[in-house]
Design an enzyme around this catalytic site. Structure first.
Site, PDB file in Angstrom:
ATOM      1  N   ARG A 183      20.296  -1.788 -52.806  1.00 49.41           N
ATOM      2  CA  ARG A 183      20.194  -0.872 -52.693  1.00 49.41           C
ATOM      3  C   ARG A 183      21.104  -0.016 -54.066  1.00 49.41           C
ATOM      4  O   ARG A 183      21.257   1.341 -54.080  1.00 49.41           O
ATOM      5  CB  ARG A 183      21.774  -0.685 -51.563  1.00 49.41           C
ATOM      6  CG  ARG A 183      20.596  -1.130 -50.411  1.00 49.41           C
ATOM      7  CD  ARG A 183      21.442  -0.093 -49.129  1.00 49.41           C
ATOM      8  NE  ARG A 183      21.470  -1.102 -48.036  1.00 49.41           N
ATOM      9  CZ  ARG A 183      21.961  -1.841 -47.759  1.00 49.41           C
ATOM     10  NH1 ARG A 183      22.954  -2.400 -48.061  1.00 49.41           N
ATOM     11  NH2 ARG A 183      21.795  -2.414 -46.250  1.00 49.41           N
ATOM     12  N   LYS A 212      12.886   9.808 -62.908  1.00 51.15           N
ATOM     13  CA  LYS A 212      11.629   9.793 -61.485  1.00 51.15           C
ATOM     14  C   LYS A 212      10.900   8.156 -61.119  1.00 51.15           C
ATOM     15  O   LYS A 212      10.935   8.191 -62.621  1.00 51.15           O
ATOM     16  CB  LYS A 212      10.808  10.614 -61.657  1.00 51.15           C
ATOM     17  CG  LYS A 212      10.836  11.840 -61.478  1.00 51.15           C
ATOM     18  CD  LYS A 212      10.085  13.409 -61.894  1.00 51.15           C
ATOM     19  CE  LYS A 212       8.648  13.127 -60.857  1.00 51.15           C
ATOM     20  NZ  LYS A 212       7.289  15.051 -60.928  1.00 51.15           N
ATOM     21  N   GLU A 241       1.755  14.518 -72.968  1.00 54.50           N
ATOM     22  CA  GLU A 241       2.864  15.882 -72.903  1.00 54.50           C
ATOM     23  C   GLU A 241       3.459  15.817 -73.701  1.00 54.50           C
ATOM     24  O   GLU A 241       3.967  16.835 -73.170  1.00 54.50           O
ATOM     25  CB  GLU A 241       3.380  13.686 -72.457  1.00 54.50           C
ATOM     26  CG  GLU A 241       2.555  12.731 -70.960  1.00 54.50           C
ATOM     27  CD  GLU A 241       2.694  14.346 -69.593  1.00 54.50           C
ATOM     28  OE1 GLU A 241       3.577  15.182 -69.819  1.00 54.50           O
ATOM     29  OE2 GLU A 241       2.087  12.646 -69.277  1.00 54.50           O
ATOM     30  N   LYS A 294      11.853  19.240 -71.532  1.00 56.76           N
ATOM     31  CA  LYS A 294      12.010  18.320 -70.274  1.00 56.76           C
ATOM     32  C   LYS A 294      13.400  18.713 -69.294  1.00 56.76           C
ATOM     33  O   LYS A 294      13.461  18.785 -68.213  1.00 56.76           O
ATOM     34  CB  LYS A 294      11.368  16.883 -70.223  1.00 56.76           C
ATOM     35  CG  LYS A 294      11.657  15.897 -69.057  1.00 56.76           C
ATOM     36  CD  LYS A 294      10.350  14.916 -68.614  1.00 56.76           C
ATOM     37  CE  LYS A 294      10.762  14.368 -67.527  1.00 56.76           C
ATOM     38  NZ  LYS A 294       9.693  13.234 -67.205  1.00 56.76           N
ATOM     39  N   GLU A 336      12.972  18.559 -58.091  1.00 55.68           N
ATOM     40  CA  GLU A 336      11.838  19.323 -57.934  1.00 55.68           C
ATOM     41  C   GLU A 336      11.159  19.665 -56.295  1.00 55.68           C
ATOM     42  O   GLU A 336       9.997  19.808 -55.875  1.00 55.68           O
ATOM     43  CB  GLU A 336      10.429  17.954 -57.490  1.00 55.68           C
ATOM     44  CG  GLU A 336       9.659  17.879 -58.425  1.00 55.68           C
ATOM     45  CD  GLU A 336       9.130  17.113 -58.627  1.00 55.68           C
ATOM     46  OE1 GLU A 336       7.289  16.990 -59.679  1.00 55.68           O
ATOM     47  OE2 GLU A 336       8.394  16.031 -58.151  1.00 55.68           O
ATOM     48  N   ARG A 363      11.655  22.351 -61.712  1.00 52.78           N
ATOM     49  CA  ARG A 363      10.666  20.933 -62.175  1.00 52.78           C
ATOM     50  C   ARG A 363       9.317  20.558 -61.819  1.00 52.78           C
ATOM     51  O   ARG A 363       8.586  19.942 -62.377  1.00 52.78           O
ATOM     52  CB  ARG A 363      11.401  19.535 -61.352  1.00 52.78           C
ATOM     53  CG  ARG A 363      10.891  18.328 -62.211  1.00 52.78           C
ATOM     54  CD  ARG A 363      11.665  18.113 -61.644  1.00 52.78           C
ATOM     55  NE  ARG A 363      11.916  16.063 -62.180  1.00 52.78           N
ATOM     56  CZ  ARG A 363      12.540  15.118 -62.879  1.00 52.78           C
ATOM     57  NH1 ARG A 363      13.930  14.874 -62.273  1.00 52.78           N
ATOM     58  NH2 ARG A 363      12.573  14.322 -63.275  1.00 52.78           N
ATOM     59  N   ASN A 395       4.300  19.190 -63.748  1.00 55.02           N
ATOM     60  CA  ASN A 395       3.493  18.710 -63.696  1.00 55.02           C
ATOM     61  C   ASN A 395       1.998  19.313 -64.142  1.00 55.02           C
ATOM     62  O   ASN A 395       1.039  19.070 -63.037  1.00 55.02           O
ATOM     63  CB  ASN A 395       3.087  18.285 -61.619  1.00 55.02           C
ATOM     64  CG  ASN A 395       4.016  17.773 -61.545  1.00 55.02           C
ATOM     65  OD1 ASN A 395       4.234  15.973 -61.450  1.00 55.02           O
ATOM     66  ND2 ASN A 395       5.495  18.109 -60.231  1.00 55.02           N
ATOM     67  N   HIS A 438      -1.776  17.838 -64.377  1.00 54.76           N
ATOM     68  CA  HIS A 438      -1.246  16.078 -63.469  1.00 54.76           C
ATOM     69  C   HIS A 438      -2.156  16.297 -62.374  1.00 54.76           C
ATOM     70  O   HIS A 438      -2.898  15.387 -61.978  1.00 54.76           O
ATOM     71  CB  HIS A 438       0.209  16.200 -63.375  1.00 54.76           C
ATOM     72  CG  HIS A 438       0.818  15.551 -64.730  1.00 54.76           C
ATOM     73  ND1 HIS A 438       0.518  16.588 -65.775  1.00 54.76           N
ATOM     74  CD2 HIS A 438       1.613  14.743 -64.797  1.00 54.76           C
ATOM     75  CE1 HIS A 438       1.485  16.274 -66.632  1.00 54.76           C
ATOM     76  NE2 HIS A 438       1.849  13.921 -66.382  1.00 54.76           N
ATOM     77  N   HIS A 448      -3.782  12.997 -62.335  1.00 55.71           N
ATOM     78  CA  HIS A 448      -3.871  11.697 -61.276  1.00 55.71           C
ATOM     79  C   HIS A 448      -5.105  11.991 -60.813  1.00 55.71           C
ATOM     80  O   HIS A 448      -5.093  10.572 -60.281  1.00 55.71           O
ATOM     81  CB  HIS A 448      -2.445  12.228 -59.991  1.00 55.71           C
ATOM     82  CG  HIS A 448      -1.145  11.669 -61.266  1.00 55.71           C
ATOM     83  ND1 HIS A 448      -0.170  12.464 -60.842  1.00 55.71           N
ATOM     84  CD2 HIS A 448      -0.730  11.730 -62.551  1.00 55.71           C
ATOM     85  CE1 HIS A 448       0.810  12.627 -61.893  1.00 55.71           C
ATOM     86  NE2 HIS A 448       0.729  11.839 -62.373  1.00 55.71           N
ATOM     87  N   HIS A 462      -2.937   7.538 -69.683  1.00 56.97           N
ATOM     88  CA  HIS A 462      -2.100   8.627 -68.343  1.00 56.97           C
ATOM     89  C   HIS A 462      -2.747   9.772 -68.722  1.00 56.97           C
ATOM     90  O   HIS A 462      -3.189  10.700 -68.305  1.00 56.97           O
ATOM     91  CB  HIS A 462      -1.064   8.298 -68.246  1.00 56.97           C
ATOM     92  CG  HIS A 462       0.406   9.386 -67.369  1.00 56.97           C
ATOM     93  ND1 HIS A 462      -0.151   9.880 -65.914  1.00 56.97           N
ATOM     94  CD2 HIS A 462       0.936  10.412 -67.945  1.00 56.97           C
ATOM     95  CE1 HIS A 462       0.308  10.867 -66.341  1.00 56.97           C
ATOM     96  NE2 HIS A 462       1.092  11.134 -67.016  1.00 56.97           N
TER      97      HIS A 462
END
Length: 357
Positions: free
Chosen positions: A117, A138, A180, A220, A230, A234, A238, A241, A245, A258
């Site tokens: 956990r 993330k 990026e 960032k 997000e 935030r 993206n 992206h 993606h 990427h």
């Protein structure tokens, strides 16, 4: 050496940027740990894992070495790393070290978030691209239907960024990372964007690279501190992206890096933004810079409807409506809901534009 502090809802952590700091890891750890578990890949481990292990002379130390590439962010690998951690006897006072690029960082972070956990982990990025993924907490793995769809928000205890490890990067990895950085500049800083598009990334000095990384990380960090989960600003991170993606998923993970996919996604974002707001923003200077730095920019033989369906798997999509981050200007991002037909028309005109330029 430079330190940047990030505050999350669970704890604050530092991003330390400098040279040779991989040899002084214990100075940056918040406490002592019962055991250390290093997760790396077959490209990075031969270069740096012994140096990381040399920091720990009394602790029990274990390691697992994974195949490189986006395909590693799978449920099968995730499960196998958990098995290795259990067999090593990791407990709740153990530390996971993510040594590598964004793939290793995302996977190791998600393992840390879910093992017993949740246990502590730190990021030791070894790529330019990982300056983005290692900050903000993330963590995720991929599903065959979409990227990063299985994951969590789970901040590290520290990010130790030894810029000496970037000297071994290939030209392709440098391109990937700089995409990026361009994204962060487009979101927040016209001057930073101007600096980047006047940079020959294959000739960049160590001092320039550290400056670029610091600026990108600060952008960032400011955003994730304002919106950790997000739910607001935030989402701007993206930028590029939604299509990026989709390209990775549709072409097969690993065909484009990427960052290469994000570079195309950024161009697409600017194409849509300039058409929507009827003004020039940054498409022309960006595509010229991408060409000068040998980014792959062709989308030939890709089906627009297939890309649309992959874009609709994006985490920002709500009720099958694509929410895309656009730019009203450099430093002025916004989120706009687009219809399927608007996306298809934009993909068609964008692909035609790429072919003719």
């Amino acid at each position: 050496m430079e330190e940047i502090e990030v505050t999350s809802s669970s704890h604050s952590y530092k991003i330390i940027i400098g040279e040779k700091i991989r040899f002084r890891l214990k100075l940056f750890l918040p406490k002592e740990y019962s055991s250390i578990f290093i997760i790396s890949d077959e490209m990075v481990a031969p270069l740096y894992i012994d140096e990381i292990r040399s920091n720990f002379t009394r602790e029990k130390i274990f390691q697992t070495i994974l195949p490189p590439g986006e395909q590693t962010k799978s449920i099968e690998t995730f499960y196998s790393v958990h098995t290795a951690a259990i067999n090593a006897g990791l407990d709740r006072n153990s530390l996971i070290i993510a040594l590598g690029g964004g793939v290793v960082g995302d996977l190791a972070g998600f393992v840390a978030a879910t093992y017993m956990r949740g246990i502590d982990y730190i990021q030791i990025p070894t790529t330019i691209l990982a300056h983005d993924s290692s900050v903000g907490g993330k963590v995720a793995i991929n599903h065959e239907l979409g990227k990063n769809l299985i994951g969590s928000f789970y901040p590290p205890r520290a990010v130790i960024y030894d810029v000496e490890t970037l000297q071994s990067l290939s030209a392709r990895e440098i391109r990937s990372g700089y995409a990026e950085l361009v994204k962060e500049a487009l979101i927040a800083d016209q001057n930073f964007f101007n600096t980047l598009i006047n940079t020959d990334i294959q000739q960049v000095t160590a001092k320039e690279l550290q400056s670029h990384l610091s600026l990108g990380i600060k952008i960032k960090a400011d955003i994730v501190q304002e919106d950790e989960r997000e739910s607001g600003v935030r989402m701007y991170l993206n930028l590029g992206h939604t299509l990026g993606h989709a390209l990775e998923a549709e072409m097969g993970y690993g065909k484009l890096t990427h960052g290469e996919a994000v570079a195309i996604g950024l161009l697409f974002t600017l194409h849509v933004s300039e058409n929507m707001f009827s003004k020039q923003i940054a498409y022309k200077p960006l595509i010229e810079w991408l060409k000068e730095n040998n980014y792959p920019l062709k989308l030939q033989r890709l089906d627009d409807n297939a890309l649309l369906n992959k874009m609709k798997s994006d985490k920002k999509t709500v009720n099958s409506k694509i929410k895309m981050v656009l730019l009203d200007d450099i430093g002025s991002p916004l989120v706009k809901e687009l219809s399927d037909q608007e996306i298809l028309d934009s993909l068609h005109s964008f692909n035609r534009k790429l072919v003719t330029e």
